[in-house]
Design a protein around this motif. Structure first.
Motif, PDB file in Angstrom:
ATOM      1  N   GLY A  25      36.858 -17.394  -6.100  1.00  0.00           N
ATOM      2  CA  GLY A  25      37.149 -16.087  -5.538  1.00  0.00           C
ATOM      3  C   GLY A  25      38.618 -15.901  -5.255  1.00  0.00           C
ATOM      4  N   ALA A  26      39.249 -16.838  -4.565  1.00  0.00           N
ATOM      5  CA  ALA A  26      40.682 -16.797  -4.303  1.00  0.00           C
ATOM      6  C   ALA A  26      41.274 -18.093  -4.833  1.00  0.00           C
ATOM      7  CB  ALA A  26      40.953 -16.663  -2.807  1.00  0.00           C
ATOM      8  N   GLN A  97      33.380 -22.965  -1.072  1.00  0.00           N
ATOM      9  CA  GLN A  97      33.943 -21.685  -1.472  1.00  0.00           C
ATOM     10  C   GLN A  97      34.497 -21.002  -0.228  1.00  0.00           C
ATOM     11  OE1 GLN A  97      31.025 -19.337  -3.500  1.00  0.00           O
ATOM     12  NE2 GLN A  97      30.632 -20.854  -5.095  1.00  0.00           N
ATOM     13  N   GLU A  99      34.884 -17.823   0.409  1.00  0.00           N
ATOM     14  CA  GLU A  99      34.050 -16.710   0.865  1.00  0.00           C
ATOM     15  C   GLU A  99      32.854 -17.197   1.680  1.00  0.00           C
ATOM     16  OE1 GLU A  99      34.811 -15.567  -3.553  1.00  0.00           O
ATOM     17  OE2 GLU A  99      34.819 -17.380  -2.351  1.00  0.00           O
ATOM     18  N   SER A 103      32.322 -16.756   5.648  1.00  0.00           N
ATOM     19  CA  SER A 103      31.173 -15.941   6.052  1.00  0.00           C
ATOM     20  C   SER A 103      30.309 -16.683   7.055  1.00  0.00           C
ATOM     21  CB  SER A 103      30.338 -15.564   4.820  1.00  0.00           C
ATOM     22  OG  SER A 103      31.016 -14.648   3.993  1.00  0.00           O
ATOM     23  N   MET A 148      39.305 -12.069   5.431  1.00  0.00           N
ATOM     24  CA  MET A 148      38.503 -11.942   4.219  1.00  0.00           C
ATOM     25  C   MET A 148      38.782 -10.611   3.530  1.00  0.00           C
ATOM     26  SD  MET A 148      34.834 -13.593   5.348  1.00  0.00           S
ATOM     27  CE  MET A 148      34.144 -13.452   3.693  1.00  0.00           C
ATOM     28  N   LEU A 151      42.187 -10.682   1.855  1.00  0.00           N
ATOM     29  CA  LEU A 151      42.206 -11.481   0.626  1.00  0.00           C
ATOM     30  C   LEU A 151      41.311 -10.904  -0.459  1.00  0.00           C
ATOM     31  CD1 LEU A 151      42.045 -15.092   2.130  1.00  0.00           C
ATOM     32  CD2 LEU A 151      44.022 -14.021   1.013  1.00  0.00           C
ATOM     33  N   LEU A 153      38.065 -10.934  -0.353  1.00  0.00           N
ATOM     34  CA  LEU A 153      36.917 -11.825  -0.513  1.00  0.00           C
ATOM     35  C   LEU A 153      35.638 -11.090  -0.138  1.00  0.00           C
ATOM     36  CD1 LEU A 153      38.323 -15.100   1.100  1.00  0.00           C
ATOM     37  CD2 LEU A 153      38.270 -14.486  -1.313  1.00  0.00           C
ATOM     38  N   THR A 155      31.977 -10.688   1.390  1.00  0.00           N
ATOM     39  CA  THR A 155      31.229 -11.269   2.497  1.00  0.00           C
ATOM     40  C   THR A 155      29.887 -11.758   1.985  1.00  0.00           C
ATOM     41  OG1 THR A 155      32.263  -9.766   4.079  1.00  0.00           O
ATOM     42  CG2 THR A 155      30.232 -10.852   4.765  1.00  0.00           C
TER      43      THR A 155
END
Length: 203
Positions: A25-26, A97, A99, A103, A148, A151, A153, A155
């Motif tokens: 994701g990032a 990860q 994210e 979360s 988040m 970035l 990202l 959730t």
């Protein structure tokens, strides 16, 4: 060519083995070079350390007042109460990860914010510290959520991690033990969250 293939195979094997390397994701390079993200990490590492200290202070209060100090002596009662650890496996698994970890931290903090109401009811003489802890948990959760969003990202929602109903206790002793485990579980939760943030800060 054969040598290059072996090098690539070794590199791939290392990435698959290391639990902290598979950041999706990032991209890792982007995160490690993002000054705003690094500032977020360092500020919230200090914030998490402060919250851990406040939880430890309340644990000492429960120990002093109710002589509830060692988990191993209360495990049977814990089973009756049904108090479980809020999961954070996404923050230390092989498929780490950003994210998913963030979360779980975000949702877990919301859960403990609600659960601390039981501690507040048990320790009215320490209401200021418990309420400060609730506020700090809410603020750290908001910080995670904001980062988040910054970035980009997504959730990730885990159905078992909602705030849920407040715990209910059938006796004052169960209330004391329940509060003891809420604080003990929260301390473990914060330690895992702290290690995850610290790891990202060291990249």
């Amino acid at each position: 060519m054969c040598s290059l293939t072996r090098v690539l195979a070794l590199l791939l094997g290392t990435l698959l083995w290391a639990p902290w390397q598979a950041l999706h994701g990032a991209p890792l390079v982007e995160l490690s070079g993002d000054q705003d993200f690094q500032l977020f990490l360092h500020k919230n590492l200090e914030f998490t350390r402060k919250i851990k200290g406040d939880v430890a202070a309340l644990q000492r209060v429960v120990c002093d007042i109710f002589q509830l100090c060692k988990e191993e002596e209360l495990l049977l009662v814990r089973q009756d109460l049904g108090i479980v650890q809020v999961p954070l496996e996404q923050c230390h698994s092989r498929t780490f990860q950003v994210e998913a970890c963030f979360s779980q931290i975000h949702d877990g903090l919301r859960t403990y914010h609600g659960s601390l109401a039981a501690v507040l009811e048990l320790l009215p003489g320490h209401a200021s510290l418990v309420e400060t802890l609730q506020l700090d948990a809410a603020n750290l959760s908001s910080n995670i959520q904001q980062q988040m969003e910054d970035l980009g990202l997504a959730t990730v929602t885990y159905p078992t991690e909602g705030p849920g109903p407040l715990p209910t206790f059938s006796s004052s002793f169960h209330h004391q033990v329940g509060s003891f485990f809420i604080l003990a579980n929260f301390q473990r939760f914060l330690e895992t969250a702290y290690r995850a943030l610290r790891h990202l800060a060291r990249l």
